[in-house]
Design a protein around this motif. Structure first.
Motif, PDB file in Angstrom:
ATOM      1  N   PRO A  65     -23.383   1.579 -19.804  1.00 24.58           N
ATOM      2  CA  PRO A  65     -22.168   2.345 -20.301  1.00 24.58           C
ATOM      3  C   PRO A  65     -22.459   4.010 -20.623  1.00 24.58           C
ATOM      4  CG  PRO A  65     -23.804   1.527 -22.115  1.00 24.58           C
ATOM      5  CD  PRO A  65     -24.369   1.128 -20.546  1.00 24.58           C
ATOM      6  N   PHE A  66     -23.347   4.294 -19.653  1.00 24.94           N
ATOM      7  CA  PHE A  66     -23.526   5.848 -19.631  1.00 24.94           C
ATOM      8  C   PHE A  66     -24.247   6.247 -18.327  1.00 24.94           C
ATOM      9  CE2 PHE A  66     -25.870   9.735 -20.894  1.00 24.94           C
ATOM     10  CZ  PHE A  66     -24.966  10.293 -21.949  1.00 24.94           C
ATOM     11  N   SER A  67     -23.689   7.284 -17.947  1.00 26.90           N
ATOM     12  CA  SER A  67     -23.916   7.758 -16.422  1.00 26.90           C
ATOM     13  C   SER A  67     -24.511   9.173 -16.050  1.00 26.90           C
ATOM     14  CB  SER A  67     -22.680   7.539 -15.478  1.00 26.90           C
ATOM     15  OG  SER A  67     -22.163   6.277 -15.669  1.00 26.90           O
ATOM     16  N   ASN A  68     -24.831   9.763 -17.497  1.00 32.50           N
ATOM     17  CA  ASN A  68     -25.539  11.143 -17.242  1.00 32.50           C
ATOM     18  C   ASN A  68     -26.901  10.933 -17.479  1.00 32.50           C
ATOM     19  OD1 ASN A  68     -26.103  13.700 -16.670  1.00 32.50           O
ATOM     20  ND2 ASN A  68     -25.433  14.504 -18.834  1.00 32.50           N
ATOM     21  N   TYR A  69     -27.756  10.935 -16.323  1.00 33.22           N
ATOM     22  CA  TYR A  69     -29.097  10.368 -16.479  1.00 33.22           C
ATOM     23  C   TYR A  69     -30.232  11.544 -16.788  1.00 33.22           C
ATOM     24  CZ  TYR A  69     -27.049   7.043 -13.451  1.00 33.22           C
ATOM     25  OH  TYR A  69     -25.973   6.241 -12.826  1.00 33.22           O
ATOM     26  N   VAL A  70     -29.679  12.832 -17.158  1.00 35.94           N
ATOM     27  CA  VAL A  70     -30.331  13.923 -17.389  1.00 35.94           C
ATOM     28  C   VAL A  70     -30.058  14.662 -18.530  1.00 35.94           C
ATOM     29  CG1 VAL A  70     -31.033  16.525 -16.725  1.00 35.94           C
ATOM     30  CG2 VAL A  70     -30.473  14.868 -14.840  1.00 35.94           C
ATOM     31  N   GLY A  71     -31.051  14.672 -19.548  1.00 39.79           N
ATOM     32  CA  GLY A  71     -30.917  15.266 -20.887  1.00 39.79           C
ATOM     33  C   GLY A  71     -31.652  16.657 -20.869  1.00 39.79           C
ATOM     34  N   GLY A  72     -30.871  17.599 -21.349  1.00 38.88           N
ATOM     35  CA  GLY A  72     -31.837  18.750 -21.509  1.00 38.88           C
ATOM     36  C   GLY A  72     -32.432  19.355 -22.825  1.00 38.88           C
ATOM     37  N   ARG A  73     -33.538  19.875 -22.913  1.00 37.90           N
ATOM     38  CA  ARG A  73     -34.218  20.197 -24.156  1.00 37.90           C
ATOM     39  C   ARG A  73     -33.430  21.422 -24.610  1.00 37.90           C
ATOM     40  NH1 ARG A  73     -39.811  22.830 -24.309  1.00 37.90           N
ATOM     41  NH2 ARG A  73     -40.346  22.688 -26.558  1.00 37.90           N
ATOM     42  N   VAL A  74     -33.292  21.437 -25.844  1.00 37.62           N
ATOM     43  CA  VAL A  74     -32.401  22.495 -26.533  1.00 37.62           C
ATOM     44  C   VAL A  74     -33.192  23.869 -26.159  1.00 37.62           C
ATOM     45  CG1 VAL A  74     -31.614  23.440 -28.652  1.00 37.62           C
ATOM     46  CG2 VAL A  74     -31.305  21.036 -28.101  1.00 37.62           C
ATOM     47  N   ASP A  75     -32.559  24.853 -25.875  1.00 39.20           N
ATOM     48  CA  ASP A  75     -33.036  26.313 -25.469  1.00 39.20           C
ATOM     49  C   ASP A  75     -34.092  26.483 -24.547  1.00 39.20           C
ATOM     50  OD1 ASP A  75     -31.091  26.973 -27.565  1.00 39.20           O
ATOM     51  OD2 ASP A  75     -32.638  26.887 -29.211  1.00 39.20           O
ATOM     52  N   THR A  76     -34.119  25.302 -23.878  1.00 38.78           N
ATOM     53  CA  THR A  76     -35.062  25.349 -22.736  1.00 38.78           C
ATOM     54  C   THR A  76     -34.550  24.984 -21.465  1.00 38.78           C
ATOM     55  OG1 THR A  76     -36.474  23.517 -22.900  1.00 38.78           O
ATOM     56  CG2 THR A  76     -36.864  25.025 -24.197  1.00 38.78           C
ATOM     57  N   ASP A  77     -35.313  24.861 -20.116  1.00 38.24           N
ATOM     58  CA  ASP A  77     -34.995  24.417 -19.128  1.00 38.24           C
ATOM     59  C   ASP A  77     -35.754  22.909 -18.814  1.00 38.24           C
ATOM     60  OD1 ASP A  77     -33.051  26.424 -18.231  1.00 38.24           O
ATOM     61  OD2 ASP A  77     -34.653  27.381 -17.206  1.00 38.24           O
ATOM     62  N   ASP A  78     -36.454  22.374 -19.913  1.00 35.31           N
ATOM     63  CA  ASP A  78     -37.027  21.217 -19.646  1.00 35.31           C
ATOM     64  C   ASP A  78     -35.974  20.312 -19.649  1.00 35.31           C
ATOM     65  OD1 ASP A  78     -39.708  22.604 -19.772  1.00 35.31           O
ATOM     66  OD2 ASP A  78     -39.457  22.281 -21.916  1.00 35.31           O
TER      67      ASP A  78
END
Length: 222
Positions: free
Chosen positions: A92-105
């Motif tokens: 049920p979810f297809s965006n596999y990338v989570g961004g760390r807030v305020d960084t590029d991690d």
């Protein structure tokens, strides 16, 4: 500041180099195992009365395995009519990338079925998305995963029914190993929800917008 999926993918090549550079200096003999918790979940405003999104921690990071989460979408509307929902390639979810807030991690979530996953920033095939062991004490993804936004998965749910998937959490692009912080997963694929008012009647389009499905995870030093 929320990091968009486009921004994340644009930094994938640079992030990959940083990740490789970081791995040249081992993180010690132990494996980093940050604690994972769910901060919140979001559902598109237009269908908040129709669907619930739930995220549970199935397994935490350990020396033997990376963390895993279970993501579930349930048809929760108070109606007798089934509803059909269509959005990215992996329900049920297809965006596999989570961004760390305020960084590029980045923190990536790899579904069990990897046949719909594409890779970003690499020319060689990805034979194994989930490593069998950590690299220099760190659970890392081999590449940035992405989905084909033109490839929609469709499912029909009756009231009370749900669809769920297990995802493995891995780091990517960090100079540090799975740094503590808040990671936001926000789906950008358009969704479509329709319902049947009665037998043999046409589907009625309820909404087709940018998805708005998402969840936020927290990594903390354990």
């Amino acid at each position: 500041m929320q990091v968009s999926r486009r921004d994340l993918l644009q930094t994938a090549a640079v992030g990959g180099l940083l990740g490789v550079a970081g791995c040249e200096q081992p993180f010690g003999s132990s494996v980093r195992t940050p604690a994972v918790s769910v901060v919140d979940t979001t559902v598109p405003a237009e269908i908040q009365d129709s669907f619930d999104l739930t995220v549970d921690i199935v397994e935490s990071f350990s020396a033997d395995q990376p963390a895993r989460i279970r993501v579930e979408v349930q048809h929760s509307a108070s109606t007798d009519a089934p509803r059909q929902i269509a959005f990215g390639g992996t329900l049920p979810f297809s965006n596999y990338v989570g961004g760390r807030v305020d960084t590029d991690d980045m923190l990536v979530a790899i579904p069990r079925g990897t046949d719909r996953i594409e890779k970003t920033g690499r020319t060689t095939p990805v034979e194994e998305w989930v490593p069998k062991k950590p690299t220099d004490g760190c659970w890392r993804a081999p590449a940035v995963p992405g989905s084909d936004e033109t490839d929609l998965a469709v499912i029909q749910l009756s009231p009370g029914e749900s669809v769920a998937e297990l995802y493995t959490l891995l780091g990517f692009g960090q100079e540090a190993c799975l740094p503590a912080g808040t990671y936001e997963f926000a789906s950008t694929e358009p969704y479509r929800v329709v319902q049947v008012a009665g037998p043999d009647e046409e589907w009625e389009n309820i909404g087709k917008e940018k998805s708005g499905f998402g969840f936020t995870l927290e990594l903390a030093d354990s």
